[in-house]
Design a protein around this motif. Sequence first.
Motif, PDB file in Angstrom:
ATOM      1  N   SER A  39      -4.715  -4.851   9.066  1.00 54.13           N
ATOM      2  CA  SER A  39      -5.638  -3.847   9.603  1.00 54.13           C
ATOM      3  C   SER A  39      -4.927  -2.622  10.221  1.00 54.13           C
ATOM      4  O   SER A  39      -5.489  -1.615  10.117  1.00 54.13           O
ATOM      5  N   ALA A  40      -3.880  -2.717  10.954  1.00 54.82           N
ATOM      6  CA  ALA A  40      -3.125  -1.495  11.777  1.00 54.82           C
ATOM      7  C   ALA A  40      -2.686  -0.734  10.493  1.00 54.82           C
ATOM      8  O   ALA A  40      -3.094   0.659  10.755  1.00 54.82           O
ATOM      9  N   ILE A  41      -2.305  -1.021   9.416  1.00 60.79           N
ATOM     10  CA  ILE A  41      -1.668  -0.457   8.445  1.00 60.79           C
ATOM     11  C   ILE A  41      -2.985   0.342   7.546  1.00 60.79           C
ATOM     12  O   ILE A  41      -2.897   1.422   7.246  1.00 60.79           O
ATOM     13  N   GLU A  42      -3.970  -0.673   7.459  1.00 62.42           N
ATOM     14  CA  GLU A  42      -5.161  -0.047   6.802  1.00 62.42           C
ATOM     15  C   GLU A  42      -5.671   1.233   7.407  1.00 62.42           C
ATOM     16  O   GLU A  42      -6.108   2.186   6.818  1.00 62.42           O
ATOM     17  N   GLN A  43      -5.872   1.145   8.727  1.00 61.80           N
ATOM     18  CA  GLN A  43      -6.352   2.152   9.492  1.00 61.80           C
ATOM     19  C   GLN A  43      -5.814   3.371   9.399  1.00 61.80           C
ATOM     20  O   GLN A  43      -6.183   4.584   9.364  1.00 61.80           O
ATOM     21  N   LYS A  44      -4.455   3.184   9.460  1.00 66.35           N
ATOM     22  CA  LYS A  44      -3.485   4.623   9.174  1.00 66.35           C
ATOM     23  C   LYS A  44      -3.546   5.121   7.971  1.00 66.35           C
ATOM     24  O   LYS A  44      -3.927   6.265   7.649  1.00 66.35           O
ATOM     25  N   LEU A  45      -3.564   4.056   6.785  1.00 64.72           N
ATOM     26  CA  LEU A  45      -3.941   4.615   5.650  1.00 64.72           C
ATOM     27  C   LEU A  45      -5.362   5.289   5.396  1.00 64.72           C
ATOM     28  O   LEU A  45      -5.179   6.554   4.638  1.00 64.72           O
ATOM     29  N   LEU A  46      -6.249   4.864   6.000  1.00 65.06           N
ATOM     30  CA  LEU A  46      -7.679   5.261   5.672  1.00 65.06           C
ATOM     31  C   LEU A  46      -7.726   6.580   6.486  1.00 65.06           C
ATOM     32  O   LEU A  46      -8.518   7.684   6.009  1.00 65.06           O
ATOM     33  N   ALA A  47      -7.025   6.890   7.525  1.00 65.12           N
ATOM     34  CA  ALA A  47      -6.863   8.120   8.193  1.00 65.12           C
ATOM     35  C   ALA A  47      -6.475   9.248   7.233  1.00 65.12           C
ATOM     36  O   ALA A  47      -6.760  10.315   7.099  1.00 65.12           O
ATOM     37  N   LEU A  75       2.059   6.277  10.069  1.00 70.23           N
ATOM     38  CA  LEU A  75       1.767   5.288   9.143  1.00 70.23           C
ATOM     39  C   LEU A  75       3.097   4.359   8.818  1.00 70.23           C
ATOM     40  O   LEU A  75       3.130   3.176   8.904  1.00 70.23           O
ATOM     41  N   HIS A  76       4.245   5.122   8.691  1.00 76.08           N
ATOM     42  CA  HIS A  76       5.580   4.425   8.381  1.00 76.08           C
ATOM     43  C   HIS A  76       5.986   3.559   9.758  1.00 76.08           C
ATOM     44  O   HIS A  76       6.359   2.493   9.706  1.00 76.08           O
ATOM     45  N   GLY A  77       5.584   4.212  10.884  1.00 75.73           N
ATOM     46  CA  GLY A  77       6.012   3.560  12.180  1.00 75.73           C
ATOM     47  C   GLY A  77       5.268   2.268  12.285  1.00 75.73           C
ATOM     48  O   GLY A  77       5.654   1.254  12.680  1.00 75.73           O
ATOM     49  N   ALA A  78       3.949   2.075  11.830  1.00 75.71           N
ATOM     50  CA  ALA A  78       3.109   1.184  11.904  1.00 75.71           C
ATOM     51  C   ALA A  78       3.664   0.111  10.724  1.00 75.71           C
ATOM     52  O   ALA A  78       3.679  -1.362  11.071  1.00 75.71           O
ATOM     53  N   VAL A  79       3.923   0.413   9.994  1.00 74.64           N
ATOM     54  CA  VAL A  79       4.665  -0.494   8.958  1.00 74.64           C
ATOM     55  C   VAL A  79       5.907  -1.036   9.470  1.00 74.64           C
ATOM     56  O   VAL A  79       6.172  -2.441   9.302  1.00 74.64           O
ATOM     57  N   LEU A 108      -9.007   2.117  -0.753  1.00 77.85           N
ATOM     58  CA  LEU A 108      -7.528   2.473  -0.565  1.00 77.85           C
ATOM     59  C   LEU A 108      -6.464   1.722  -1.609  1.00 77.85           C
ATOM     60  O   LEU A 108      -5.794   2.332  -2.134  1.00 77.85           O
ATOM     61  N   TYR A 109      -6.903   0.379  -1.331  1.00 79.67           N
ATOM     62  CA  TYR A 109      -5.856  -0.313  -2.145  1.00 79.67           C
ATOM     63  C   TYR A 109      -6.598  -1.820  -2.816  1.00 79.67           C
ATOM     64  O   TYR A 109      -5.660  -2.449  -2.892  1.00 79.67           O
ATOM     65  N   ARG A 110      -7.747  -1.706  -2.974  1.00 75.71           N
ATOM     66  CA  ARG A 110      -8.075  -2.870  -3.817  1.00 75.71           C
ATOM     67  C   ARG A 110      -8.113  -2.554  -4.933  1.00 75.71           C
ATOM     68  O   ARG A 110      -7.179  -1.995  -5.421  1.00 75.71           O
ATOM     69  N   ASN A 111      -9.422  -2.731  -5.893  1.00 74.35           N
ATOM     70  CA  ASN A 111      -9.200  -2.375  -7.200  1.00 74.35           C
ATOM     71  C   ASN A 111     -10.322  -1.651  -7.553  1.00 74.35           C
ATOM     72  O   ASN A 111     -11.283  -1.323  -6.466  1.00 74.35           O
ATOM     73  N   ASP A 112     -10.288  -1.027  -8.795  1.00 73.20           N
ATOM     74  CA  ASP A 112     -11.602  -0.163  -8.898  1.00 73.20           C
ATOM     75  C   ASP A 112     -13.107  -0.776  -9.234  1.00 73.20           C
ATOM     76  O   ASP A 112     -13.980   0.061  -9.105  1.00 73.20           O
ATOM     77  N   LEU A 113     -13.106  -2.097  -8.951  1.00 69.11           N
ATOM     78  CA  LEU A 113     -14.398  -2.535  -8.902  1.00 69.11           C
ATOM     79  C   LEU A 113     -15.332  -2.356  -7.764  1.00 69.11           C
ATOM     80  O   LEU A 113     -16.458  -2.409  -7.997  1.00 69.11           O
TER      81      LEU A 113
END
Lengths: 587, 299
Positions: A445-453, A401-405, A523-528
């Motif tokens: 999207s790249a970071i999202e996928q890593k985060l989701l993993a 993830l850090h590498g992708a960032v 992940l990182y939207r909001n609670d809605l």
Amino acid sequence: MMSKTFSIKTRETIKMIAVTLRKNIGLLALLTIGLLLISPGFMLRSIDEMGKNELMNHVHELDQVVLSINAVVGGMMIFLFNFIHFSFLYTKRAGDVFFALPLTRGSLLFSRAAAGFMLTMIPITVSSAVMVVVHLVTGVSGVGGFLLGFLLIAACVLLFGCFSLIFFTAAGSVFDLLVSFIGINAGVLILVLFYHLLCENFLIGFTSSENTMTAVMSRISPIFLAGEILVRFISGATPCTLSSVPIRCFIEWGVWTVGSILLTAVLFKRRPTEASGGSYAFRFMPILCGLVAANIGAFVVGMIFSQEEMDAPFWVFAVIGGLLFAVAYGAVTNRGFKMLKQSFVIGGIAVLFLAATTVVVASGGFGYETRLPKQKDIVSAEVSLPGFEQAQVSPEAVLALHGAVVEQLEDLTPAEEDVPISLTISYQLKGNRTMEREYTVGQNSAIEQKLLAIYRSPERIQQLKKEIDAVGAGEYVALWQQYTPEEQDAEWFGETVPLTNAELRHLTDAYFKDLPHATTDSLYRNDLCAEYLIEIHGGKNADYYRDFLLRVEPGFAETKAALEALNLPERIAQQRALGAEKEYINE
Amino acid sequence: MITARNLTKRFGDRVAFDNVSFEMEEGAVCGLVGSNGSGKSTLLRLISGVYRADSGSIGIDGIETFDHPMLKSKIAFLGDTPYFLPQSTLAEMSRFYSSLYPNFNAETFRQLQSVFPLDARKRLTAMSKGQQRQAALMLLLATEPQYLLMDEAFDGLDVVMRRVLANLIMDGVENRGMTTVIASHNLRELEDLCDHVALIHDGKMLFNDETERLKGGLHKVQAAFRGVPEESAFDGLNVLKCDRTGSLLQMVIRGDEEEILEYFKRFDPVFLESVAPSLEEMFVYELEVTGYDVKNILH
């Protein structure tokens, strides 16, 4: 031959200490009585009050009050006694007497400083000793924490006293002593804030956490360090233990104390007696003060006239501010505009330093932005996002993830339509080192996928399971539900109900089955994005209290089934009705 | 013996002493003279170890006093303005000095109390300038110093106390072989007391010698003639200075007094007198010969 070493003759030093103590006996008595009035005087009264109100389990809080008062009084006293004992440095006629005494400079310095420390600590020791006796007699709380606190206060008073002596020795007059002491100590902290701001603005990944700033401040200012040690100790675990204070604080305390003693000894030995009455005995002090003043001036004037943007006007006004403050400080030190050239040089250096730092920070801070830890050095790694609990996951996943960032540093800035979120990556490295990065990212999207993993990863699920299990049976669960999930500005409502261990296990097992199907919304939207929010809170004791928020997405069928099976929405509604009824009765 | 070897002391860009060497004999009473700002006080501070020399050395018997407690315990230094611990009395200050000076003699202090009529329980800051000076002298003399260094020793003292101080100094010289250095810009003050005198000017010690040697063979002769002889008539004498006012001739001559007076009698003077020149005059005559405008140096 002149003695080349810094010698202290024991007999003459002891005599001088005795003379100094005798001279201040009145002040000593006054301070001791004053402190005894507070503790145990005021404290005994408070303990009595607590006894009457059945609040004896809060007696340890009085220890914290006493320790805080002693720490503040100790800091003020050591400065006062240093002032009394070293004011002979600032008048020629007093210097004639003291420096003509049959003492080495080492003996003179040590005896006056030691007398100051003793005079400060005697009232605190007496007051603390009486408090210990009160503890033992009343048996209301242990004395261990209190005694540790006393030792820490002594250590901090020693640090503050030794550090302040650098300023006492370097100054030539009382006025310049105060200017340099306040100017440098306050100025340095202000500069830390300013440079912190600079890093936040320019350095991608810079962690703006309070801890970073505290660590920098305690390294750069021993006064702040002393304060940090005492605050951490006093406000830490109850009863107070040394474990509340990080080991680095003790190491820094040792370095600062020994460093201050050595520097003061060297300065005092080399101090020209004829400097008394002048501004400073050593040139480094006004130069240092001038640099701090000019640096602050550059920042403040630049920011005021450029609306806090580091653009061209900022630099124009930074130059003006730096030079202006350097000249103003020079005029204060030299009692007039006598050394304008030197002031301009100091102002120029300060502005250049600011510019150089800005360039370094803006160009990645010597690889700070792109630096990744070596995998073999990582002990553990954590990722934090608003959307999920701080999670210790596999170092490989975090590194990926850090590498992708790092690869997408240029594209991290959130677009206007994005909801910016804060992503924190932290590593515990070998050798008790840490590394932390904080990013504000948009939709990527790249970071999202890593985060989701990471979010769905078995390690994270396993860790979460373990932590929820540790909360224990009989703890409480709150279920939150939107009034109207369709409306974006809808409010949540919820109630808290106790669950048995089996019920809690049933609910969380279902949630963990659903978690691998989580979407990026969680992940990182909001609670809605969630249909329900399950909040679990509780702990085995005061030291272990946790709070978990589990988002139940509309697709989490297992969890929703478990909620129904446990009849939780119904129980929540009943709890809510009960609460409303109680409120009505109370009214 | 107080010694200085190639002593240099600077205050910023100003040179107070530039490569100065001198010695002051044991048991001497030395007057240190010079104009204001000439470096008299600085020299005392250097001797007493208050200041450190930038280069060269200054101390006792070749050992530097700076940071040398044993030597410092033998030195008593009284600056131009006495200093006492805040709010202290004479009794408290005597305890302070007795704690730190190994030679402090309580008996001497008691005797000095009968000489200087001061209330030992009165706060020293409440005393007059002269009384404060007396108190400082009492304290320092009670340490029975081998070296007494005083800056403007008689400043603030009345005539009686000046005489008392002079007696105490002479007493110290006789009984303990005490060396005394008194800095003053007033030569007349030192005239009766000092057996040595040193003149400081512009970072140099211009003169440092015994007063007697300075006086030795120097005579101020005043003579009135009916017919004043030509100056060349006195070529047989070692004339340092000659002033003629009408028929009155005033000369400063080095040589044997009787021989000089006999020489004058050859010209049948109406009036003839030989008087001893003052210390100030001796300095003027001696140093004018070497090219220094001493009157300006001293005043």
